[in-house]
Design an enzyme around this catalytic site. Structure first.
Site, PDB file in Angstrom:
ATOM      1  N   ILE A  12      18.800  18.271   8.462  1.00 51.10           N
ATOM      2  CA  ILE A  12      20.299  17.671   8.966  1.00 51.10           C
ATOM      3  C   ILE A  12      21.071  17.897   7.721  1.00 51.10           C
ATOM      4  O   ILE A  12      22.313  17.726   7.921  1.00 51.10           O
ATOM      5  CB  ILE A  12      20.116  15.855  10.120  1.00 51.10           C
ATOM      6  N   ARG A  65      28.548  15.098   3.316  1.00 50.79           N
ATOM      7  CA  ARG A  65      28.323  14.332   4.583  1.00 50.79           C
ATOM      8  C   ARG A  65      30.350  14.736   4.849  1.00 50.79           C
ATOM      9  O   ARG A  65      31.370  14.009   4.919  1.00 50.79           O
ATOM     10  CB  ARG A  65      28.622  12.822   4.276  1.00 50.79           C
ATOM     11  N   ASP A  90      16.296   9.461  10.418  1.00 49.02           N
ATOM     12  CA  ASP A  90      16.503   9.023  10.116  1.00 49.02           C
ATOM     13  C   ASP A  90      15.257   8.760   9.846  1.00 49.02           C
ATOM     14  O   ASP A  90      14.335   6.630   9.492  1.00 49.02           O
ATOM     15  CB  ASP A  90      17.429   7.748  10.967  1.00 49.02           C
ATOM     16  N   CYS A  97      27.561  10.934  -0.295  1.00 51.44           N
ATOM     17  CA  CYS A  97      26.198   9.443  -0.151  1.00 51.44           C
ATOM     18  C   CYS A  97      25.560  10.683  -0.385  1.00 51.44           C
ATOM     19  O   CYS A  97      25.560  11.359  -0.765  1.00 51.44           O
ATOM     20  CB  CYS A  97      26.356   8.612   1.104  1.00 51.44           C
ATOM     21  N   LYS A 135      21.855  -0.721  14.714  1.00 55.47           N
ATOM     22  CA  LYS A 135      23.322  -0.382  13.772  1.00 55.47           C
ATOM     23  C   LYS A 135      24.560   0.370  14.423  1.00 55.47           C
ATOM     24  O   LYS A 135      25.824   0.391  14.643  1.00 55.47           O
ATOM     25  CB  LYS A 135      22.356   0.002  12.751  1.00 55.47           C
ATOM     26  N   ASN A 136      23.349   2.052  14.686  1.00 60.70           N
ATOM     27  CA  ASN A 136      24.138   2.735  14.807  1.00 60.70           C
ATOM     28  C   ASN A 136      25.171   3.041  15.846  1.00 60.70           C
ATOM     29  O   ASN A 136      25.829   4.193  16.784  1.00 60.70           O
ATOM     30  CB  ASN A 136      23.530   4.118  14.212  1.00 60.70           C
ATOM     31  N   ARG A 178      30.193   4.329   5.857  1.00 59.53           N
ATOM     32  CA  ARG A 178      31.030   5.910   5.732  1.00 59.53           C
ATOM     33  C   ARG A 178      31.766   5.473   6.844  1.00 59.53           C
ATOM     34  O   ARG A 178      32.960   6.305   7.773  1.00 59.53           O
ATOM     35  CB  ARG A 178      29.728   7.235   5.479  1.00 59.53           C
ATOM     36  N   ARG A 221      21.628  -2.698   4.749  1.00 59.88           N
ATOM     37  CA  ARG A 221      22.418  -2.122   5.599  1.00 59.88           C
ATOM     38  C   ARG A 221      21.833  -2.229   7.155  1.00 59.88           C
ATOM     39  O   ARG A 221      22.480  -1.881   8.142  1.00 59.88           O
ATOM     40  CB  ARG A 221      22.988  -1.385   4.757  1.00 59.88           C
TER      41      ARG A 221
HETATM   42  C1  EPZ Z   1      25.051   8.965  11.523  1.00 58.97           C
HETATM   43  O1  EPZ Z   1      25.775   9.816  11.196  1.00 58.97           O
HETATM   44  C2  EPZ Z   1      24.243   8.435  11.704  1.00 58.97           C
HETATM   45  N1  EPZ Z   1      25.172   7.504  11.049  1.00 58.97           N
HETATM   46  C3  EPZ Z   1      23.000   8.803  10.536  1.00 58.97           C
HETATM   47  O2  EPZ Z   1      22.287   7.580  10.158  1.00 58.97           O
HETATM   48  C4  EPZ Z   1      21.936   9.609  11.081  1.00 58.97           C
HETATM   49  O3  EPZ Z   1      20.984   9.604  10.285  1.00 58.97           O
HETATM   50  C5  EPZ Z   1      22.845  11.301  11.881  1.00 58.97           C
HETATM   51  O4  EPZ Z   1      24.324  10.171  12.824  1.00 58.97           O
HETATM   52  C6  EPZ Z   1      22.536  11.981  11.687  1.00 58.97           C
HETATM   53  O5  EPZ Z   1      20.949  11.878  12.888  1.00 58.97           O
HETATM   54  C7  EPZ Z   1      26.464   6.515  12.279  1.00 58.97           C
HETATM   55  O6  EPZ Z   1      26.017   6.542  13.162  1.00 58.97           O
HETATM   56  C8  EPZ Z   1      26.440   5.652  11.621  1.00 58.97           C
HETATM   57  P1  EPZ Z   1      26.215  14.100  11.209  1.00 58.97           P
HETATM   58  P2  EPZ Z   1      26.539  11.381  10.734  1.00 58.97           P
HETATM   59  O7  EPZ Z   1      27.620  13.665  11.684  1.00 58.97           O
HETATM   60  O8  EPZ Z   1      27.786  10.905  12.220  1.00 58.97           O
HETATM   61  C9  EPZ Z   1      27.424  18.114   9.517  1.00 58.97           C
HETATM   62  C10 EPZ Z   1      21.368   5.718   8.869  1.00 58.97           C
HETATM   63  O9  EPZ Z   1      20.375   5.661   8.004  1.00 58.97           O
HETATM   64  N2  EPZ Z   1      28.277  17.220   9.770  1.00 58.97           N
HETATM   65  O10 EPZ Z   1      25.477  13.984  12.886  1.00 58.97           O
HETATM   66  O11 EPZ Z   1      27.624  11.258   9.363  1.00 58.97           O
HETATM   67  C11 EPZ Z   1      26.549  16.723   8.504  1.00 58.97           C
HETATM   68  O12 EPZ Z   1      26.915  16.910   6.937  1.00 58.97           O
HETATM   69  C12 EPZ Z   1      22.006   6.829   9.241  1.00 58.97           C
HETATM   70  O13 EPZ Z   1      20.950   5.305   9.631  1.00 58.97           O
HETATM   71  C13 EPZ Z   1      30.043  18.325   9.207  1.00 58.97           C
HETATM   72  O14 EPZ Z   1      29.099  19.501   8.752  1.00 58.97           O
HETATM   73  O15 EPZ Z   1      25.952  12.382  10.755  1.00 58.97           O
HETATM   74  C14 EPZ Z   1      24.983  16.762   8.721  1.00 58.97           C
HETATM   75  O16 EPZ Z   1      24.586  17.754   8.091  1.00 58.97           O
HETATM   76  C15 EPZ Z   1      21.859   7.531   7.822  1.00 58.97           C
HETATM   77  N3  EPZ Z   1      31.167  18.084   9.561  1.00 58.97           N
HETATM   78  C16 EPZ Z   1      25.314  16.929  10.168  1.00 58.97           C
HETATM   79  O17 EPZ Z   1      26.287  17.584  10.367  1.00 58.97           O
HETATM   80  C17 EPZ Z   1      31.667  16.541   9.804  1.00 58.97           C
HETATM   81  O18 EPZ Z   1      32.409  16.661  10.049  1.00 58.97           O
HETATM   82  C18 EPZ Z   1      24.888  16.280  11.219  1.00 58.97           C
HETATM   83  O19 EPZ Z   1      26.021  14.709  10.353  1.00 58.97           O
HETATM   84  C19 EPZ Z   1      30.664  15.880  10.644  1.00 58.97           C
HETATM   85  C20 EPZ Z   1      28.708  16.432  10.012  1.00 58.97           C
END
Ligand code: EPZ
Length: 420
Positions: free
Chosen positions: A329, A121, A307, A116, A22-23, A92, A399
């Site tokens: 995370i 996020r 995840d 979420c 998916k990702n 998202r 999802r």
């Molecule tokens: C991706 O989400 C995945 N989703 C998530 O999978 C996964 O849990 C996550 O990466 C971490 O591996 C997709 O790829 C579609 P991040 P993402 O940006 O990109 C902070 C699932 O279950 N952050 O890597 O949204 C954030 O709050 C989903 O399949 C900022 O502060 O996660 C978090 O603490 C859930 N500012 C950390 O970074 C930003 O602009 C990592 O988030 C962006 C992120």
């Protein structure tokens, strides 16, 4: 809302075919906006989020044709710059339309995704990077409104304050058509990043360093069509492997990219599972074996994936000793804990950690899914609990897990969908 009715106690035995990730599918679907040419995507998982992303592409002007359940043909010019709130709020990952729209159209209006269940996020790192590439960006009426001066972004040296998967992907896609070179430092290293880079390179992009913390993208004037196979889903594979371990079963997962699941396999071996791997398969044997507790600290890849945190929390609840799970995370990724406690798990949250007293005997109960991976942990709990478990709000499962009840039933688990 659909529910799952699960009767616990049966070990999972047999073979399961792992779907595309998916990702990886979500950013790769959105990167098709970087060309008008035809792109064929194979091994695309048939999921709620993927279908939402297809709807978004159609709203933005792309022609999307399902050649079969898991093969898509995408072509045509993106013509609309607005990714609407009603759609973005349901997925998202829509924020990743920002980079491609800016790169191809020179402007974009994407609704802020909002928070979420698992956390706030924020998308500040996405916005910061695009601003450094020259975009004029404002936040008005809940929308990120962006414009590339003179219609084209320019390369930049971007340092990501935090490792962000979709932040890295958004900026990679924006940089692919920018003027000059972009360097993304402290980039995410997840396998899905590499799969996106592979697809972009097939389209003619000049990208190196993906999979490391420093990615270099030399912008080009145009990108062209390609045929790309989506990488197998490492989290789906990990989820079935944990379910087999928890149920003292024996399964073989096929269509797996072994290198992407090393962090998961390492923990499963520590949990006392017997594991054998081949080119694209992994066999796990937990017949008549005791579950050992494993401490978990989630981290960006190649660390232990967040995840998989909820799934291992259930496994630890069944283990022959105590353990500690630390979530580094996301700030609110323990929504499954109160539900598991209702099933008899002995868990105690302390900040971003959960202390797990092993040897819980779980008993079936009515529980509620809150997010994608939490729902996976409740299904695993139901499969091993004594009695019947009803998992509500399983649209969360739909999802990210293709044909989950069919795949579990084929492995001998007793699970049925109750539509209400
Ligand atoms: C991706 O989400 C995945 N989703 C998530 O999978 C996964 O849990 C996550 O990466 C971490 O591996 C997709 O790829 C579609 P991040 P993402 O940006 O990109 C902070 C699932 O279950 N952050 O890597 O949204 C954030 O709050 C989903 O399949 C900022 O502060 O996660 C978090 O603490 C859930 N500012 C950390 O970074 C930003 O602009 C990592 O988030 C962006 C992120």
């Amino acid at each position: 809302m659909d529910k799952f009715r699960i009767v616990g106690g049966k070990p999972l035995i047999g073979e399961v075919l792992i779907s595309g990730a998916k990702n990886a599918a979500l950013p790769i679907l959105l990167c098709t906006m970087l060309t008008k040419d035809k792109i064929i995507l194979k091994n695309v998982p048939n999921l709620r989020d993927v279908n939402t992303c297809i709807n978004l592409l159609k709203i933005l002007g792309k022609e999307v044709t399902k050649l079969d359940t898991n093969t898509l043909q995408i072509e045509g010019l993106v013509t609309n710059k607005v990714a609407p709130y009603d759609l973005v709020k349901t997925m998202r990952a829509s924020i990743m339309a920002l980079g491609p729209l800016l790169a191809f159209l020179g402007e974009a209006e994407v609704s802020l995704p909002g928070g979420c269940a698992i956390g706030a996020r924020p998308v500040d790192l996405h916005v910061k990077g695009l601003k450094e590439m020259g975009a004029d960006i404002s936040l008005t009426e809940g929308y990120i409104k962006a414009k590339a001066p003179n219609g084209r972004l320019h390369g930049a040296n971007i340092f990501m304050d935090k490792v962000s998967v979709t932040g890295t992907e958004n900026l990679m896609m924006a940089a692919a058509l920018a003027e000059g070179k972009t360097i993304i430092d402290n980039a995410a290293r997840e396998p899905e990043i590499i799969d996106l880079a592979d697809c972009l390179r097939l389209m003619g992009a000049k990208i190196t360093g993906d999979g490391s913390a420093t990615i270099e993208i030399e912008g080009v004037a145009n990108l062209h069509g390609c045929v790309h196979n989506i990488v197998p889903d490492r989290i789906e594979a990990g989820t079935y492997l944990v379910a087999a371990t928890a149920s003292h079963g024996k399964i073989i997962c096929k269509n797996v990219n072994i290198s992407t699941i090393e962090p998961i396999l390492s923990k499963l071996k520590s949990a006392n599972a017997l594991i054998e791997t081949g080119d694209d398969w992994v066999c796990l044997d937990m017949l008549d074996r005791e579950i050992h507790p494993v401490d978990i600290v989630t981290a960006p890849h190649p660390g232990f994936p967040t995840d998989m945190q909820a799934q291992f929390t259930v496994l630890n609840a069944l283990a022959s000793g105590n353990s500690l799970v630390v979530e580094t995370i996301f700030e609110n990724r323990f929504m499954h804990i109160p539900e598991l406690i209702r099933m008899g798990a002995k868990l105690k949250i302390d900040g971003n950690s959960v202390f797990i007293e092993g040897t819980s005997k779980l008993t079936g109960a009515q529980v509620m899914a809150t997010d994608l991976r939490a729902s996976a942990s409740l299904v695993i709990a139901g499969l091993v609990a004594q009695g019947t478990t009803i998992v509500d709000r399983i649209y969360h499962m739909d999802r990210g897990y293709e044909c989950i009840e069919e795949k579990i039933s084929k492995l001998g688990g007793i699970i049925e969908r109750i539509s209400s």
